[in-house]
Motif scaffolding. Structure first.
Motif, PDB file in Angstrom:
ATOM      1  N   CYS A  31      21.555  20.401 -34.136  1.00  0.00           N
ATOM      2  CA  CYS A  31      21.392  20.766 -32.741  1.00  0.00           C
ATOM      3  C   CYS A  31      20.790  22.266 -32.255  1.00  0.00           C
ATOM      4  O   CYS A  31      21.084  22.745 -32.994  1.00  0.00           O
ATOM      5  CB  CYS A  31      22.619  20.807 -32.020  1.00  0.00           C
ATOM      6  SG  CYS A  31      23.112  21.212 -30.365  1.00  0.00           S
ATOM      7  N   THR A  32      19.643  22.035 -31.259  1.00  0.00           N
ATOM      8  CA  THR A  32      19.204  23.306 -30.774  1.00  0.00           C
ATOM      9  C   THR A  32      19.942  23.843 -29.394  1.00  0.00           C
ATOM     10  O   THR A  32      18.907  25.187 -28.541  1.00  0.00           O
ATOM     11  CB  THR A  32      17.558  23.894 -30.674  1.00  0.00           C
ATOM     12  OG1 THR A  32      16.964  22.783 -30.344  1.00  0.00           O
ATOM     13  CG2 THR A  32      17.558  23.417 -32.508  1.00  0.00           C
ATOM     14  N   ASN A  33      20.477  23.206 -28.610  1.00  0.00           N
ATOM     15  CA  ASN A  33      21.193  23.465 -27.717  1.00  0.00           C
ATOM     16  C   ASN A  33      20.495  23.175 -27.234  1.00  0.00           C
ATOM     17  O   ASN A  33      20.117  23.818 -25.709  1.00  0.00           O
ATOM     18  CB  ASN A  33      22.084  24.378 -28.100  1.00  0.00           C
ATOM     19  CG  ASN A  33      22.697  24.960 -28.756  1.00  0.00           C
ATOM     20  OD1 ASN A  33      23.154  24.493 -29.353  1.00  0.00           O
ATOM     21  ND2 ASN A  33      22.969  26.017 -29.800  1.00  0.00           N
ATOM     22  N   ALA A  67      10.026  16.451 -21.240  1.00  0.00           N
ATOM     23  CA  ALA A  67      11.450  16.804 -21.051  1.00  0.00           C
ATOM     24  C   ALA A  67      11.733  17.395 -19.899  1.00  0.00           C
ATOM     25  O   ALA A  67      11.234  17.277 -18.783  1.00  0.00           O
ATOM     26  CB  ALA A  67      11.388  18.438 -22.021  1.00  0.00           C
ATOM     27  N   LEU A  68      13.707  16.921 -19.658  1.00  0.00           N
ATOM     28  CA  LEU A  68      13.851  17.193 -18.271  1.00  0.00           C
ATOM     29  C   LEU A  68      14.344  18.186 -17.858  1.00  0.00           C
ATOM     30  O   LEU A  68      14.484  18.724 -17.316  1.00  0.00           O
ATOM     31  CB  LEU A  68      14.961  15.873 -18.205  1.00  0.00           C
ATOM     32  CG  LEU A  68      15.139  15.347 -16.612  1.00  0.00           C
ATOM     33  CD1 LEU A  68      14.272  14.535 -16.881  1.00  0.00           C
ATOM     34  CD2 LEU A  68      16.258  13.749 -16.758  1.00  0.00           C
ATOM     35  N   ARG A  74      12.819  24.982 -26.133  1.00  0.00           N
ATOM     36  CA  ARG A  74      11.049  24.545 -26.909  1.00  0.00           C
ATOM     37  C   ARG A  74      10.392  25.112 -27.770  1.00  0.00           C
ATOM     38  O   ARG A  74       9.885  24.600 -28.730  1.00  0.00           O
ATOM     39  CB  ARG A  74      10.963  22.980 -25.506  1.00  0.00           C
ATOM     40  CG  ARG A  74      11.251  22.472 -25.314  1.00  0.00           C
ATOM     41  CD  ARG A  74      10.709  21.404 -24.794  1.00  0.00           C
ATOM     42  NE  ARG A  74      11.224  21.958 -23.396  1.00  0.00           N
ATOM     43  CZ  ARG A  74      10.079  21.936 -22.406  1.00  0.00           C
ATOM     44  NH1 ARG A  74       8.607  21.686 -22.942  1.00  0.00           N
ATOM     45  NH2 ARG A  74      10.385  22.326 -21.202  1.00  0.00           N
ATOM     46  N   THR A  75      10.403  26.218 -27.670  1.00  0.00           N
ATOM     47  CA  THR A  75       9.211  26.988 -27.986  1.00  0.00           C
ATOM     48  C   THR A  75      10.138  28.290 -29.538  1.00  0.00           C
ATOM     49  O   THR A  75       9.122  28.826 -29.700  1.00  0.00           O
ATOM     50  CB  THR A  75       8.252  27.316 -27.569  1.00  0.00           C
ATOM     51  OG1 THR A  75       9.109  28.267 -26.638  1.00  0.00           O
ATOM     52  CG2 THR A  75       7.753  26.723 -26.151  1.00  0.00           C
ATOM     53  N   LEU A 101      15.338  35.442 -27.329  1.00  0.00           N
ATOM     54  CA  LEU A 101      17.390  35.614 -27.224  1.00  0.00           C
ATOM     55  C   LEU A 101      17.481  35.037 -25.380  1.00  0.00           C
ATOM     56  O   LEU A 101      18.124  34.915 -25.501  1.00  0.00           O
ATOM     57  CB  LEU A 101      17.026  37.116 -26.723  1.00  0.00           C
ATOM     58  CG  LEU A 101      16.853  37.785 -27.906  1.00  0.00           C
ATOM     59  CD1 LEU A 101      16.446  39.243 -27.519  1.00  0.00           C
ATOM     60  CD2 LEU A 101      17.804  38.081 -28.540  1.00  0.00           C
ATOM     61  N   TYR A 102      16.179  35.047 -25.025  1.00  0.00           N
ATOM     62  CA  TYR A 102      16.668  33.818 -23.837  1.00  0.00           C
ATOM     63  C   TYR A 102      17.726  32.994 -23.922  1.00  0.00           C
ATOM     64  O   TYR A 102      18.226  31.890 -22.900  1.00  0.00           O
ATOM     65  CB  TYR A 102      15.820  33.378 -22.559  1.00  0.00           C
ATOM     66  CG  TYR A 102      15.681  32.477 -21.402  1.00  0.00           C
ATOM     67  CD1 TYR A 102      15.450  33.657 -20.355  1.00  0.00           C
ATOM     68  CD2 TYR A 102      15.569  31.947 -20.697  1.00  0.00           C
ATOM     69  CE1 TYR A 102      15.932  33.232 -19.126  1.00  0.00           C
ATOM     70  CE2 TYR A 102      15.908  31.356 -20.195  1.00  0.00           C
ATOM     71  CZ  TYR A 102      15.381  31.716 -18.692  1.00  0.00           C
ATOM     72  OH  TYR A 102      16.052  31.392 -17.582  1.00  0.00           O
ATOM     73  N   HIS A 103      16.717  31.745 -24.765  1.00  0.00           N
ATOM     74  CA  HIS A 103      17.789  30.737 -25.669  1.00  0.00           C
ATOM     75  C   HIS A 103      18.644  31.606 -26.470  1.00  0.00           C
ATOM     76  O   HIS A 103      19.530  30.833 -26.380  1.00  0.00           O
ATOM     77  CB  HIS A 103      16.310  29.536 -25.815  1.00  0.00           C
ATOM     78  CG  HIS A 103      16.964  28.947 -25.999  1.00  0.00           C
ATOM     79  ND1 HIS A 103      17.754  27.383 -25.932  1.00  0.00           N
ATOM     80  CD2 HIS A 103      17.308  27.979 -27.603  1.00  0.00           C
ATOM     81  CE1 HIS A 103      18.115  26.287 -26.719  1.00  0.00           C
ATOM     82  NE2 HIS A 103      17.962  26.783 -27.718  1.00  0.00           N
TER      83      HIS A 103
END
Lengths: 257, 639, 227
Positions: free
Chosen positions: A214-216, C106-107, C114-115, C176-178
């Motif tokens: 899982c990458t959340n 992607a929704l 994703r990156t 960092l944002y994710h």
């Protein structure tokens, strides 16, 4: 309305597959997506071709049989909806659709849009239950359960095991599915005795089945037809962490005596 | 041929029969249990529960389902709830009252002793399911919540939102998976049962087709339990799952298991109406909606105004008018027929005039939108998804649809059919609901049979026989397998002009028109040759693409339809001979002046039990007389 | 029968082998590194306070002696583990879906989420360059040991270098944002009421780090900071 369908056709598990184009000149907006495919299949049979294999059973959004990708989204564009409940009014005239099976190593394609989701059953078999034999019970009201917890358990238990979470996940992870069961039982007093064991065993089985991690990203939550939340995954992580620290290994090998 | 219809009801007072039976049943020594094997076909509430419970006891269980996972059985779709005589609400419920309601609701065509046992066991079911972690709805104090349901004046229905069947099935599936993990149950998913193997007069196994590889195999055991559900799909359009089929029970019938009351079908009053020719199934809207929704049609015929444009005094709340004490909560058969009647009068709403309104505006006004959303939110969503209409602002349109079959294989008190060693559980048998099933009682019966009855009665049967003793080289095994293989080959080789679904729709139309909500002698007399002709045409003109050695959904449908085409005929025969109206069986010739069902207890107070006589001869109808010692035969009245 | 055998497996190995264990290591090392990134940024923003203050800060750090090495080794270990987990998890991911979708949409997932697998390695490469550039001086043509301020200014005078720093730091901000919220989720910290707030704060964290770090080379390029 008129639609163009690109459907993944694959004869069997060990055959290569490919997209095949079908024109649907006359689609009624009140049809469900599967009824639209029924119409296509009737047509294919009359032409002497093999109909498209897809799984379905209850057609009321609860059995979890149906499910494939429509334009890159499991169960299609409408949120909170399985493909059997998706109606053609969600599409517009002249649209071109790409329809392909859920893809994951743990979900091998059996034919066309049909995949094998036995891995989900094996995850449940690893510990997704309360070990009570028939008859081992106290009165249903003997243990009060906080309404809020019962509701949260129900939210998690609403999972229909369709596999959309895996299909939508960039990593093909089964975390949402596994976490939903861990959370459902972990939120109830009946599930406490096996909480550690359940987390350890179910997570181990999830890996054994070659699901990703899982990458959340939250895709699973957004595409889950039953709205199962990723906070369940945090709960699973928490249970797993705790279990990893405190769980005492079983003296007998897993799988009974 | 002599057929033994001894129901084996234990003697003594009704309250003590089940305890007495349990004590008298023979037991298998714990150490010997693993020497016995049991086949369970179907993994819904009845089959899944039975397989799990038998596994827990230590028997070797082989469980079969045609779906990809045991969790998908159609029990999962039950929405409303499960009854139990817990009397948690202190509203006067009791085992006796549940028993009474069920016998009366079944229009006096069920066996009293069986029904009493069901009511008695109902309380254990709730406890068992809570112990498994089924997240039933609860009150703020942490105790279990209840709601009332059609046909009952007490609140005895337990529920898990609108997904009660799902949650109960998952409880049962999890118990089953635990036994699979422990190696006590071997699970065969994606296997369809095509026949039963009877050796020396005992059920010894089944023939299955692997739906992935197409392999046809024989599986042997010491006893066989069928929990394969009902046969509502004979009507093509029903609330059943697309895969629900009668093949298992029909094949058993043809091998000597008697079939009881095939004409007893339940038409559910609250389903979403048909929207077009392509319609593939009908979706049920839980009966619980009738707790707060009011059913009405315009008083005027052919009134095409929108619902909101019709003033209050031009609406006919016909259930409240006709049945003031039960009103919108009248039992299913009554509510369904009333809907048909108003639609036949030309007062139906929506496309084709086949619909009535189920209106929540009063309830929303009284309780607020939030409460209604809490109670029925998911049902409203389903409705909106399918119809594109918002039921919070526009009344729902509903129409009756085939939902449940009370008929099924005849079983005695031990759930054993007329083939020794062949047990039948849940909707597949005929036992507990008489001519009409009350809401929230199907889940109760499935789990009662599976968790609490079959494990005892099958144990009793096994204790009386020696384990094993046959293998697949037995001529009966070879014969049954070859027969199944030949049927498949034949279906694939016809290569006619019409698809399986076209035949199925045609059968459904005959059944619905002639043997549906209202039946009469003339229609039934017409139906018989129509079905026979359709069946003949099927075997000459069906086209089944693909081969037998792979996934072939057309072939699956064809093998199922072949059996429906025979079963439909038996239903018509049964409906024709039963010259009375009772429960779901409404013969238009037999009604009271107000249009209510008119039973004929002198002639028909019995179960009609059909015995197969081969394909060349008509089946023979036997009867199992019913006596009512506790719930006295009265005209059902819900006024 | 399930094919797992929990009994007898060493607990640490079990934890390390599991996807959740790996994610926990990822989260803990990520926590350390994101904390460091903040401290590093605040420290370096002192460059705006002039050469004396900045060089004094550098000297103070150098003066920590063995403590500095403890910190360096800890950070290096965190980086090493973080990368090792990332590599392992990426391999798992490739294995989990061997056949790609013909079409995939992607929704809700953010571009940042994703990156991660791209922002991560680029930031890692940048890190090596950064160490060689401003710490050891091997990649700095005008490196003057001890004069940190001068190295800073002369280093960023080169527009290509400044640009690379800015791009890398924007990617770090994405990471960092994710990542900052994600590490809470991986550690099992979640609450329906606080998670949305936490998520916003985490995103803010990424943005602040990004802005702060980009500000420095930008200031040199635009002539706000000079020798």
């Amino acid at each position: 309305m008129k639609l163009t369908l690109n459907i993944w056709r694959q004869k069997g598990p060990n055959h290569p597959g490919r997209m095949v184009k079908y024109e649907m000149p006359n689609v009624d907006e009140h049809m469900s997506f599967l009824e639209m495919l029924d119409v296509l299949n009737e047509d294919l049979i009359h032409k002497g071709e093999e109909p498209v294999t897809f799984e379905h059973d209850c057609r009321e959004g609860i059995c979890g049989c149906c499910g494939f990708m429509i334009n890159g989204l499991p169960h299609g564009p409408q949120r909170g909806t399985t493909v059997c409940q998706l109606h053609m009014r969600q599409f517009h005239d002249g649209e071109e659709l790409w329809i392909e099976p859920f893809r994951a190593k743990a979900f091998p394609v059996l034919k066309d849009l049909m995949v094998d989701r036995g891995s989900f059953d094996r995850i449940i078999a690893a510990g997704g239950y309360v070990s009570v034999n028939t008859g081992c019970f106290v009165d249903g009201n003997a243990i009060p359960i906080e309404k809020q917890n019962a509701e949260m358990a129900m939210d998690a238990a609403a999972c229909i095991g369709c596999g959309a979470c895996v299909a939508s996940c960039p990593n093909a992870s089964a975390s949402l599915f596994t976490a939903a069961k861990i959370a459902h039982l972990g939120l109830l007093p009946q599930g406490q005795a096996e909480r550690d064991r359940r987390a350890v065993r179910m997570v181990a089985q999830m890996m054994e089945e070659s699901f990703g991690y899982c990458t959340n990203t939250g895709e699973c939550e957004a595409l889950c037809p039953k709205g199962v939340k990723i906070e369940n995954i945090a709960r699973m992580n928490r249970d797993y962490l705790k279990a990893a620290i405190t769980y005492r290994e079983e003296s007998a090998p897993a799988g009974g005596s | 041929m002599a057929i033994n219809l001894d129901a084996k009801i234990p003697s003594g007072p009704i309250e003590q029969k089940w305890n007495k039976a349990k004590f008298e049943y023979k037991l298998v020594n714990p150490a010997n249990k693993r020497k016995y094997s049991v086949i369970v076909v179907g993994t819904g509430l009845a089959g899944g529960a039975a397989a799990a419970a038998l596994g827990e006891l230590g028997y070797n269980v082989k469980a079969f389902c045609f779906q990809d996972s045991p969790r998908r059985a159609h029990s999962i779709a039950a929405q409303g709830g499960i009854n139990a005589a817990k009397n948690y609400q202190n509203d006067g419920d009791s085992v006796y009252r549940l028993f009474y309601d069920t016998v009366k609701g079944g229009d006096f065509r069920a066996r009293e002793a069986n029904v009493y046992r069901l009511a008695e066991i109902s309380v254990n079911i709730i406890d068992q399911c809570v112990a498994q972690g089924v997240p039933f709805a609860r009150e703020y104090g942490g105790v279990l919540a209840n709601r009332s349901f059609g046909g009952a004046q007490v609140s005895r229905t337990f529920y898990a939102r609108g997904q009660t069947g799902q949650q109960l099935l998952l409880g049962c599936y999890q118990a089953l998976e635990r036994q699979i993990d422990e190696g006590r149950v071997q699970m065969y998913a994606r296997h369809e049962m095509l026949d039963v193997v009877v050796i020396d007069g005992r059920a010894r196994g089944i023939v299955t087709r692997n739906l992935v590889t197409g392999a046809i195999d024989v599986h042997l055991a010491d006893a066989v339990a069928l929990a394969t559900g009902g046969y509502g799909n004979v009507f093509y359009l029903s609330t059943n799952a697309k895969g629900s089929n009668a093949t298992a029970i029909w094949r058993a019938y043809k091998k000597g298991a008697a079939f009881a009351n095939p004409c007893f079908t339940q038409i559910h009053p609250t389903c979403i109406p048909v929207s077009g020719e392509y319609q593939s199934k009908l979706t049920l809207m839980s009966e619980s909606l009738r707790n707060d929704g009011r059913i009405w049609v315009p008083k005027k015929q052919g009134d095409t105004r929108a619902a909101a444009q019709i003033p209050e005094d031009e609406r006919d709340y016909y259930l409240e008018r006709m049945y003031p004490s039960f009103g919108n909560l009248s039992p299913r058969d009554i509510a369904s027929r009333a809907a048909k009647r108003v639609c036949d009068e030309g007062r139906g709403v929506g496309p084709g005039g086949l619909g009535v309104y189920l209106d929540f505006s009063d309830a929303i006004g009284r309780l607020g939108k939030k409460t209604i959303e809490e109670r029925y939110g998911n049902l409203f969503e389903i409705y909106e998804r399918i119809t594109g209409e918002d039921p919070y602002s526009v009344p729902m349109r509903i129409y009756p649809a085939v939902h449940y079959t009370m008929g099924g294989l005849w079983v005695d008190y031990n759930l054993e059919s007329t083939i020794p060693g062949l047990f039948v559980l849940g909707e597949a048998n005929f036992s507990d609901h008489g001519a009409n099933r009350l809401g929230a009682s199907a889940l109760m019966q499935g789990l009662a049979d599976g968790y609490f009855v079959a494990p005892y009665t099958i144990g009793n049967y096994l204790a009386g026989i020696k384990p094993g003793g046959v293998d697949e080289s037995h001529p009966e095994c070879k014969f049954a397998r070859e027969e199944a293989e030949n049927r498949v080959k034949t279906l694939l080789s016809i290569k006619g002009k019409k698809t399986v679904d076209e035949f199925h729709r045609a059968l459904g139309k005959i059944m619905w028109d002639k043997c549906g909500m209202g039946r009469n002698a003339a229609g039934l007399d017409e139906a018989l040759p129509l079905i026979q002709a359709l069946r003949e045409e099927f075997w000459q003109n069906v086209t089944v693409p693909g081969s037998g050695g792979e996934v072939n959904q057309s072939l699956e449908k064809a093998t199922r339809l072949a059996d429906f085409l025979e079963l439909g005929e038996l239903m018509v025969r049964d409906a024709r001979i039963r010259e009375e109206s009772c429960g779901g069986h409404f013969r238009e010739e037999y009604q009271t002046q107000d249009g209510e069902a008119l039973r004929d207890d002198d002639k028909f107070c019995h179960g009609a039990v059909w015995e197969y006589q081969g394909s060349e001869q008509a089946p023979v109808r036997h009867v199992e007389p019913l006596s009512f010692e506790h719930v006295h035969l009265t005209q059902r009245s819900y006024k | 029968m399930s094919t797992i055998a929990v009994g007898g497996i060493n607990r640490t190995a079990l934890f390390y082998q599991s996807v959740i264990g790996k994610k926990v290591i990822m989260a803990v090392t990520g926590f350390i590194l994101s904390g460091f990134v903040l401290g590093h940024m605040i420290g370096n923003l002192q460059v705006f306070a002039g050469p004396e203050k900045f060089n004094a800060y550098a000297a103070f750090l150098q003066g920590l002696g063995p403590m500095l090495w403890v910190a360096r080794i800890a950070l290096l270990a965190a980086v090493g583990l973080h990368i090792a987990m990332a590599v392992q998890l990426t391999l798992l991911k490739l294995d989990a879906r061997p056949q790609a979708y013909v079409k995939k949409s992607a929704l809700v997932s953010t571009y940042a989420a994703r990156t991660m697998i791209w922002s991560g390695p680029i930031v890692a490469a940048f890190l090596i360059y950064h160490l060689l550039h401003l710490t050891t001086g091997h990649a700095h043509p005008d490196f003057k040991p001890g004069d940190v301020y001068a190295n800073f200014i002369t280093g960023f005078k080169n527009p290509a270098v400044a640009l690379f720093y800015m791009v890398a730091n924007i990617l770090l901000a994405f990471h960092l944002y994710h990542g900052v919220w994600s590490m809470f989720q991986s550690l099992g910290v979640s609450h329906p009421r606080y998670t949305p707030i936490l998520k916003r704060l985490a995103q803010l964290y990424g943005i602040v780090i990004g802005l702060g770090n980009v500000a420095m080379p930008m200031a040199v390029l635009t002539g706000i900071l000079t020798l």
